[in-house]
Design a protein around this motif. Sequence first.
Motif, PDB file in Angstrom:
ATOM      1  N   MET A 185       0.852  -1.159   0.000  1.00 17.28           N
ATOM      2  CA  MET A 185       0.000   0.000   0.000  1.00 17.28           C
ATOM      3  C   MET A 185       0.895   1.219   0.000  1.00 17.28           C
ATOM      4  N   GLU A 186       0.537   2.181  -0.830  1.00 25.32           N
ATOM      5  CA  GLU A 186       1.296   3.418  -0.863  1.00 25.32           C
ATOM      6  C   GLU A 186       0.337   4.566  -0.603  1.00 25.32           C
ATOM      7  N   ILE A 187       0.818   5.521   0.124  1.00 20.92           N
ATOM      8  CA  ILE A 187       0.014   6.687   0.421  1.00 20.92           C
ATOM      9  C   ILE A 187       0.732   7.882  -0.184  1.00 20.92           C
ATOM     10  N   TYR A 188       0.009   8.701  -0.932  1.00 27.07           N
ATOM     11  CA  TYR A 188       0.646   9.811  -1.635  1.00 27.07           C
ATOM     12  C   TYR A 188       0.175  11.152  -1.101  1.00 27.07           C
ATOM     13  N   GLY A 189       1.040  12.134  -1.154  1.00 22.78           N
ATOM     14  CA  GLY A 189       0.678  13.471  -0.725  1.00 22.78           C
ATOM     15  C   GLY A 189       1.840  14.416  -0.929  1.00 22.78           C
ATOM     16  N   VAL A 190       1.828  15.511  -0.198  1.00 28.49           N
ATOM     17  CA  VAL A 190       2.896  16.496  -0.295  1.00 28.49           C
ATOM     18  C   VAL A 190       3.531  16.613   1.085  1.00 28.49           C
ATOM     19  N   CYS A 191       4.860  16.472   1.146  1.00 24.43           N
ATOM     20  CA  CYS A 191       5.540  16.476   2.451  1.00 24.43           C
ATOM     21  C   CYS A 191       5.569  17.894   3.021  1.00 24.43           C
ATOM     22  N   PRO A 192       5.804  17.989   4.361  1.00 27.30           N
ATOM     23  CA  PRO A 192       5.797  19.304   5.005  1.00 27.30           C
ATOM     24  C   PRO A 192       6.742  20.316   4.350  1.00 27.30           C
ATOM     25  N   ASP A 193       7.934  19.855   3.936  1.00 30.41           N
ATOM     26  CA  ASP A 193       8.903  20.755   3.310  1.00 30.41           C
ATOM     27  C   ASP A 193       8.339  21.346   2.011  1.00 30.41           C
ATOM     28  N   CYS A 194       7.740  20.484   1.199  1.00 28.44           N
ATOM     29  CA  CYS A 194       7.202  20.964  -0.086  1.00 28.44           C
ATOM     30  C   CYS A 194       5.960  21.805   0.129  1.00 28.44           C
ATOM     31  N   LYS A 195       5.201  21.485   1.170  1.00 32.90           N
ATOM     32  CA  LYS A 195       3.986  22.244   1.468  1.00 32.90           C
ATOM     33  C   LYS A 195       4.350  23.711   1.746  1.00 32.90           C
ATOM     34  N   VAL A 196       5.449  23.884   2.464  1.00 29.66           N
ATOM     35  CA  VAL A 196       5.912  25.229   2.804  1.00 29.66           C
ATOM     36  C   VAL A 196       6.295  26.004   1.547  1.00 29.66           C
ATOM     37  N   LYS A 197       6.941  25.291   0.606  1.00 26.18           N
ATOM     38  CA  LYS A 197       7.448  25.960  -0.600  1.00 26.18           C
ATOM     39  C   LYS A 197       6.329  26.462  -1.520  1.00 26.18           C
ATOM     40  N   HIS A 198       5.177  25.744  -1.496  1.00 20.86           N
ATOM     41  CA  HIS A 198       4.124  26.090  -2.458  1.00 20.86           C
ATOM     42  C   HIS A 198       3.332  27.303  -2.020  1.00 20.86           C
TER      43      HIS A 198
END
Length: 151
Positions: free
Chosen positions: A138-151
């Motif tokens: 099972m894989e769970i996909y999303g945006v990590c905290p570091d990338c969330k900050v950048k966007h």
Amino acid sequence: MHEHHDHEHTHDEIKEAVERLKSSGVRITPQRHAVLEYLIEAEIHPTADDIYKALEGKFPNMSVATVYNNLRVFKDIGLVKELTYGDASSRFDYNTTKHYHVICESCGKIVDFHYPSLDEVEALAETVTGFQVSHHRMEIYGVCPDCKVKH
């Protein structure tokens, strides 16, 4: 936050891994030991390139091919899992307990996520379908905290 290995624990894991290699008849070269140690200590799931870059200072005559060969050996005896999702380059995961991966769609980083009761999924699948289940992923996909900050 993910938990950090304390050093004692890591040391035991390395010892255990070395024992498993020996019992499989694999020679423990200093390079192999270093690759193994790096994998066990790495919080991220490194690519062969990451490992090579981290160790080339210690082993100037080591090539990326050496790293790959060592990883293949570890993979064959089940010490290491090759993760081929996300991007083109495989990442390697030192394989201890059952866990799932949360994968950043932006930078490709993979973080471990432990959730033991998901093993029941396999038992349930067997009961319902009559299959003999060998494994699941099972894989769970999303945006990590570091990338969330950048966007």
